[in-house]
Design an enzyme around this catalytic site. Structure first.
Site, PDB file in Angstrom:
ATOM      1  N   ARG A 151      -4.627   2.325  37.277  1.00 51.58           N
ATOM      2  CA  ARG A 151      -5.410   3.439  37.820  1.00 51.58           C
ATOM      3  C   ARG A 151      -6.665   2.905  38.488  1.00 51.58           C
ATOM      4  O   ARG A 151      -7.492   2.262  37.851  1.00 51.58           O
ATOM      5  CB  ARG A 151      -5.796   4.410  36.695  1.00 51.58           C
ATOM      6  CG  ARG A 151      -4.703   5.394  36.383  1.00 51.58           C
ATOM      7  CD  ARG A 151      -5.114   6.339  35.278  1.00 51.58           C
ATOM      8  NE  ARG A 151      -6.314   7.111  35.578  1.00 51.58           N
ATOM      9  CZ  ARG A 151      -6.765   8.095  34.807  1.00 51.58           C
ATOM     10  NH1 ARG A 151      -6.102   8.402  33.700  1.00 51.58           N
ATOM     11  NH2 ARG A 151      -7.849   8.748  35.126  1.00 51.58           N
ATOM     12  N   ARG A 167     -12.458  21.749  33.280  1.00 52.81           N
ATOM     13  CA  ARG A 167     -13.532  20.771  33.472  1.00 52.81           C
ATOM     14  C   ARG A 167     -14.779  21.397  34.085  1.00 52.81           C
ATOM     15  O   ARG A 167     -15.763  20.691  34.298  1.00 52.81           O
ATOM     16  CB  ARG A 167     -13.037  19.664  34.405  1.00 52.81           C
ATOM     17  CG  ARG A 167     -12.600  18.379  33.677  1.00 52.81           C
ATOM     18  CD  ARG A 167     -12.122  17.424  34.759  1.00 52.81           C
ATOM     19  NE  ARG A 167     -12.115  16.040  34.392  1.00 52.81           N
ATOM     20  CZ  ARG A 167     -11.043  15.390  33.959  1.00 52.81           C
ATOM     21  NH1 ARG A 167      -9.913  16.021  33.755  1.00 52.81           N
ATOM     22  NH2 ARG A 167     -11.108  14.093  33.727  1.00 52.81           N
ATOM     23  N   ARG A 209      -8.335  -0.187  29.908  1.00 49.01           N
ATOM     24  CA  ARG A 209      -7.168   0.602  30.320  1.00 49.01           C
ATOM     25  C   ARG A 209      -6.815   0.315  31.784  1.00 49.01           C
ATOM     26  O   ARG A 209      -5.643   0.235  32.132  1.00 49.01           O
ATOM     27  CB  ARG A 209      -7.463   2.096  30.119  1.00 49.01           C
ATOM     28  CG  ARG A 209      -6.264   2.977  30.429  1.00 49.01           C
ATOM     29  CD  ARG A 209      -6.497   4.416  30.015  1.00 49.01           C
ATOM     30  NE  ARG A 209      -7.259   5.165  31.001  1.00 49.01           N
ATOM     31  CZ  ARG A 209      -7.649   6.428  30.838  1.00 49.01           C
ATOM     32  NH1 ARG A 209      -7.382   7.067  29.711  1.00 49.01           N
ATOM     33  NH2 ARG A 209      -8.321   7.059  31.777  1.00 49.01           N
ATOM     34  N   LYS A 217      -8.110  11.374  24.843  1.00 51.78           N
ATOM     35  CA  LYS A 217      -7.408  12.662  24.923  1.00 51.78           C
ATOM     36  C   LYS A 217      -5.911  12.477  25.168  1.00 51.78           C
ATOM     37  O   LYS A 217      -5.089  13.142  24.559  1.00 51.78           O
ATOM     38  CB  LYS A 217      -7.990  13.549  26.040  1.00 51.78           C
ATOM     39  CG  LYS A 217      -9.446  13.907  25.864  1.00 51.78           C
ATOM     40  CD  LYS A 217      -9.913  14.956  26.874  1.00 51.78           C
ATOM     41  CE  LYS A 217      -9.875  14.498  28.318  1.00 51.78           C
ATOM     42  NZ  LYS A 217     -10.808  13.406  28.639  1.00 51.78           N
ATOM     43  N   ARG A 256     -17.835   9.101  36.830  1.00 48.75           N
ATOM     44  CA  ARG A 256     -17.011  10.092  36.115  1.00 48.75           C
ATOM     45  C   ARG A 256     -17.732  10.579  34.859  1.00 48.75           C
ATOM     46  O   ARG A 256     -17.657  11.760  34.520  1.00 48.75           O
ATOM     47  CB  ARG A 256     -15.644   9.482  35.757  1.00 48.75           C
ATOM     48  CG  ARG A 256     -14.745   9.356  36.988  1.00 48.75           C
ATOM     49  CD  ARG A 256     -13.616   8.384  36.758  1.00 48.75           C
ATOM     50  NE  ARG A 256     -12.686   8.812  35.745  1.00 48.75           N
ATOM     51  CZ  ARG A 256     -11.844   8.003  35.111  1.00 48.75           C
ATOM     52  NH1 ARG A 256     -11.826   6.714  35.394  1.00 48.75           N
ATOM     53  NH2 ARG A 256     -11.023   8.478  34.220  1.00 48.75           N
TER      54      ARG A 256
HETATM   55  P1  AMP Z   1      -7.983  12.482  33.960  1.00 43.69           P
HETATM   56  O1  AMP Z   1      -6.634  11.841  33.955  1.00 43.69           O
HETATM   57  O2  AMP Z   1      -8.022  13.762  33.158  1.00 43.69           O
HETATM   58  O3  AMP Z   1      -9.075  11.533  33.581  1.00 43.69           O
HETATM   59  O4  AMP Z   1      -8.280  12.929  35.463  1.00 43.69           O
HETATM   60  C1  AMP Z   1      -8.384  11.975  36.512  1.00 43.69           C
HETATM   61  C2  AMP Z   1      -9.108  12.602  37.683  1.00 43.69           C
HETATM   62  O5  AMP Z   1      -8.375  13.733  38.161  1.00 43.69           O
HETATM   63  C3  AMP Z   1     -10.504  13.155  37.380  1.00 43.69           C
HETATM   64  O6  AMP Z   1     -11.506  12.155  37.440  1.00 43.69           O
HETATM   65  C4  AMP Z   1     -10.669  14.192  38.486  1.00 43.69           C
HETATM   66  O7  AMP Z   1     -10.954  13.583  39.735  1.00 43.69           O
HETATM   67  C5  AMP Z   1      -9.257  14.772  38.577  1.00 43.69           C
HETATM   68  N1  AMP Z   1      -9.085  15.919  37.663  1.00 43.69           N
HETATM   69  C6  AMP Z   1      -8.276  15.976  36.563  1.00 43.69           C
HETATM   70  N2  AMP Z   1      -8.365  17.168  35.965  1.00 43.69           N
HETATM   71  C7  AMP Z   1      -9.268  17.885  36.688  1.00 43.69           C
HETATM   72  C8  AMP Z   1      -9.812  19.187  36.549  1.00 43.69           C
HETATM   73  N3  AMP Z   1      -9.467  20.004  35.544  1.00 43.69           N
HETATM   74  N4  AMP Z   1     -10.706  19.601  37.498  1.00 43.69           N
HETATM   75  C9  AMP Z   1     -11.059  18.804  38.520  1.00 43.69           C
HETATM   76  N5  AMP Z   1     -10.603  17.560  38.696  1.00 43.69           N
HETATM   77  C10 AMP Z   1      -9.710  17.088  37.785  1.00 43.69           C
END
Ligand code: AMP
Length: 195
Positions: free
Chosen positions: A134, A89, A128, A14, A146
């Site tokens: 990260r 989400r 990654r 994404k 996740r």
């Molecule tokens: P991402 O970079 O989108 O993979 O997000 C990393 C982490 O941030 C996720 O595993 C969640 O813990 C948190 N996170 C990101 N976006 C959301 C969301 N829309 N709702 C809840 N937690 C989020």
């Protein structure tokens, strides 16, 4: 105005595709993951709370991310469109987003869902993690958690938008450029119909 959700599990691509899409279409990129990492980097109270949750592979509370998105929408009143990446989400987040957009007299026009096999996701995220630093990408147990959270809490978001006929699935395995071309075709087809 054109508003797109780029949907799919962690590691599906994404972020990579969002960067290419915003360059091509000139939308504002709203990634809740990026917004949360910026809070963590600045060690704000919200960031300190979110850091623990993210490291465990769980979702941060709906009201936190909805508040962030609401502020970002307010901060960009003249945007020609928004690309939502990693948001919504949960179904509660999707319902809140629909309300926020309807207040702005707009809506989600298209949800592009990228599909990749689970084992490929784990493989990509571990790679990654080696360069991104990260922590949530470096531990296989957290990665699998996740993906589990995605299936139980986030996948229903696709059903929610499918009821309105807004979801198109695009294969997420292949070259970055081929996937980008497939996404662009769907967007161009949809925006021509809307015009
Ligand atoms: P991402 O970079 O989108 O993979 O997000 C990393 C982490 O941030 C996720 O595993 C969640 O813990 C948190 N996170 C990101 N976006 C959301 C969301 N829309 N709702 C809840 N937690 C989020």
């Amino acid at each position: 105005m054109f508003n797109l959700i780029l949907f799919g599990p962690p590691g599906v691509g994404k972020g990579t595709q969002s960067n290419k899409l915003i360059e091509k279409y000139g939308w504002i990129h709203l990634s809740t993951g990026d917004l949360l990492r910026s809070e963590i980097h600045r060690q704000t109270p919200l960031g300190i709370e979110a850091d623990h949750i993210i490291k465990s592979g769980q979702l941060v509370p709906d009201e936190v991310v909805i508040g962030m998105i609401s502020s970002a929408l307010e901060a960009n009143p003249h945007a020609k469109g928004f690309l939502f990446d990693g948001f919504p989400r949960t179904v509660a987040q999707a319902e809140a987003l629909d309300k926020l957009l309807s207040l702005k007299k707009t809506a989600i026009h298209l949800v592009l869902a990228l599909d990749v096999r689970d084992e490929e996701l784990v493989h990509r995220l571990l790679i990654r993690g080696k360069s991104s630093g990260r922590k949530d990408d470096s531990d296989e147990t957290v990665i699998r958690e996740r993906i589990r959270v995605y299936k139980s809490q986030t996948f229903p978001v696709a059903d929610y938008y499918a009821k309105f006929g807004k979801v198109v699935h695009v294969p997420g395995e292949g070259s970055i450029d081929d996937i980008f071309a497939a996404l662009s075709r769907e967007i161009d087809g949809k925006s021509e119909k809307a015009a």
